[in-house]
Design a protein around this motif. Sequence first.
Motif, PDB file in Angstrom:
ATOM      1  N   LYS A  93       0.678  -1.144   0.101  1.00  0.00           N
ATOM      2  CA  LYS A  93       0.156  -0.172  -0.059  1.00  0.00           C
ATOM      3  C   LYS A  93       0.797   1.244   0.498  1.00  0.00           C
ATOM      4  O   LYS A  93       0.609   2.276  -0.358  1.00  0.00           O
ATOM      5  N   CYS A  94       2.031   0.988   0.135  1.00  0.00           N
ATOM      6  CA  CYS A  94       2.694   2.170   0.357  1.00  0.00           C
ATOM      7  C   CYS A  94       4.637   1.952   0.124  1.00  0.00           C
ATOM      8  O   CYS A  94       5.401   1.212   0.630  1.00  0.00           O
ATOM      9  N   VAL A  95       5.617   2.548  -0.723  1.00  0.00           N
ATOM     10  CA  VAL A  95       6.360   2.382  -0.692  1.00  0.00           C
ATOM     11  C   VAL A  95       7.144   3.592  -0.492  1.00  0.00           C
ATOM     12  O   VAL A  95       6.864   4.512  -0.864  1.00  0.00           O
ATOM     13  N   VAL A  96       8.124   4.043   0.662  1.00  0.00           N
ATOM     14  CA  VAL A  96       9.234   5.612   0.664  1.00  0.00           C
ATOM     15  C   VAL A  96      10.070   4.769   0.323  1.00  0.00           C
ATOM     16  O   VAL A  96      11.004   3.695   1.216  1.00  0.00           O
ATOM     17  N   ILE A 115       0.319   3.220  -6.010  1.00  0.00           N
ATOM     18  CA  ILE A 115       0.708   3.410  -5.365  1.00  0.00           C
ATOM     19  C   ILE A 115       1.518   4.406  -4.505  1.00  0.00           C
ATOM     20  O   ILE A 115       2.220   4.383  -5.378  1.00  0.00           O
ATOM     21  N   PRO A 116       1.244   5.019  -3.618  1.00  0.00           N
ATOM     22  CA  PRO A 116       1.881   6.628  -3.075  1.00  0.00           C
ATOM     23  C   PRO A 116       3.384   6.018  -2.959  1.00  0.00           C
ATOM     24  O   PRO A 116       3.389   4.688  -2.251  1.00  0.00           O
ATOM     25  N   ILE A 117       4.517   6.124  -3.309  1.00  0.00           N
ATOM     26  CA  ILE A 117       5.863   5.967  -3.488  1.00  0.00           C
ATOM     27  C   ILE A 117       6.099   7.873  -2.521  1.00  0.00           C
ATOM     28  O   ILE A 117       5.885   8.847  -3.410  1.00  0.00           O
ATOM     29  N   HIS A 337       6.679  13.938   0.297  1.00  0.00           N
ATOM     30  CA  HIS A 337       7.618  13.373  -0.293  1.00  0.00           C
ATOM     31  C   HIS A 337       7.940  13.488  -1.071  1.00  0.00           C
ATOM     32  O   HIS A 337       8.273  12.588  -2.234  1.00  0.00           O
ATOM     33  N   ALA A 338       6.084  12.860  -1.397  1.00  0.00           N
ATOM     34  CA  ALA A 338       5.535  12.094  -2.675  1.00  0.00           C
ATOM     35  C   ALA A 338       6.125  12.045  -3.813  1.00  0.00           C
ATOM     36  O   ALA A 338       6.578  13.521  -4.238  1.00  0.00           O
TER      37      ALA A 338
END
Length: 348
Positions: A93-96, A115-117, A337-338
């Motif tokens: 659901k999320c990648v950083v 997917i938000p990154i 920082h998306a």
Amino acid sequence: MNINKGVASPSSPPTALRLRILLSIPDAERAAFISPETRTALSELGDITEIAPAELQSLDAFAAAAADKDAFITAWGFPRLDAEHLAAAPNLKCVVHAASSLHALVSDTFWAAGIPISQAGAAMAPAVAELSLTFTLNLLRRVHLLDHSLRTGASWDDARNVSRAREISGARIGVVGASRTGRRYIDACLALGAKVSVCDPYIPAGDPLAAHSATLHDLLAGSDVVAIHAPATPETEGLIGAAELALLPDGAALVNTARSTIVDMEALYKEVHSGRIDAALDVFDQEPLPTDNPWRSLPNVLLTPHLGGATVDSRRRAGAIVVDELRRYISGEPLEHALTRTDLERMG
């Protein structure tokens, strides 16, 4: 009838309060990014599984590690998030991204999944800008030539017989690229009294830097030091070639802590080898730089092995960004920082 009712979309925060996190940073860098304090903060947000990217290169290994994970913390070497890898991570659901460039990580399928990154490139900007400033000061003060002369056996008088040093106050500094790193560098140069010009077609109207705007031709022809801070994109590839380098005044210098593809490195070598201009480089067409590479033998260059963004401080800042982004995701706030696909097209 809405068959998706009650099912979270990929961009929605998980209903559970704790994330299942895959932390995958190369072994050599993990402790630098994830300090004990950062690890404690991450553990408050979720359950962490640590696996180095080198151990995730087979799809089976990746699937075993990623199948139940809600969030990835990635860095260099993590598998590309293409259709196969996303299918193996159905709960993602999320990648950083703890580093900067996302080009090797994302794919068309990833962007389509919504997917938000985000990435921690902002953590490196002060470090890269500082190295660029360090290079600039060294070149202006002729430190590279003086040090080389003394180390290679020149007499005291011969070592002192170089072109007279310049101070940065009053020096003409040209900056190619008003990136976040470029802006930090510009601020530092202005604070030290330099006369700064900037070439960047994307400086918006009303931006304070607009007053310093210049064409590439005028910037190159009128600068004592030119610093490259543009991203590596198709638009900037080969931006500074032989014709552009010929515009630099005799005795000028070029600093590149961005990407080597922006400059024709063969043309730059010819200019530097002739002694007409000097250079300071943190990036090269071939990395690692071979031990017999001719750049290594020139006395009028400063060379560093692509470590501009790698400081103790920048790594700690990146770890803090990772924690803050995941905290924002859990609370339903926008990621600071998306990045979007459009953003990436203009980034290196």
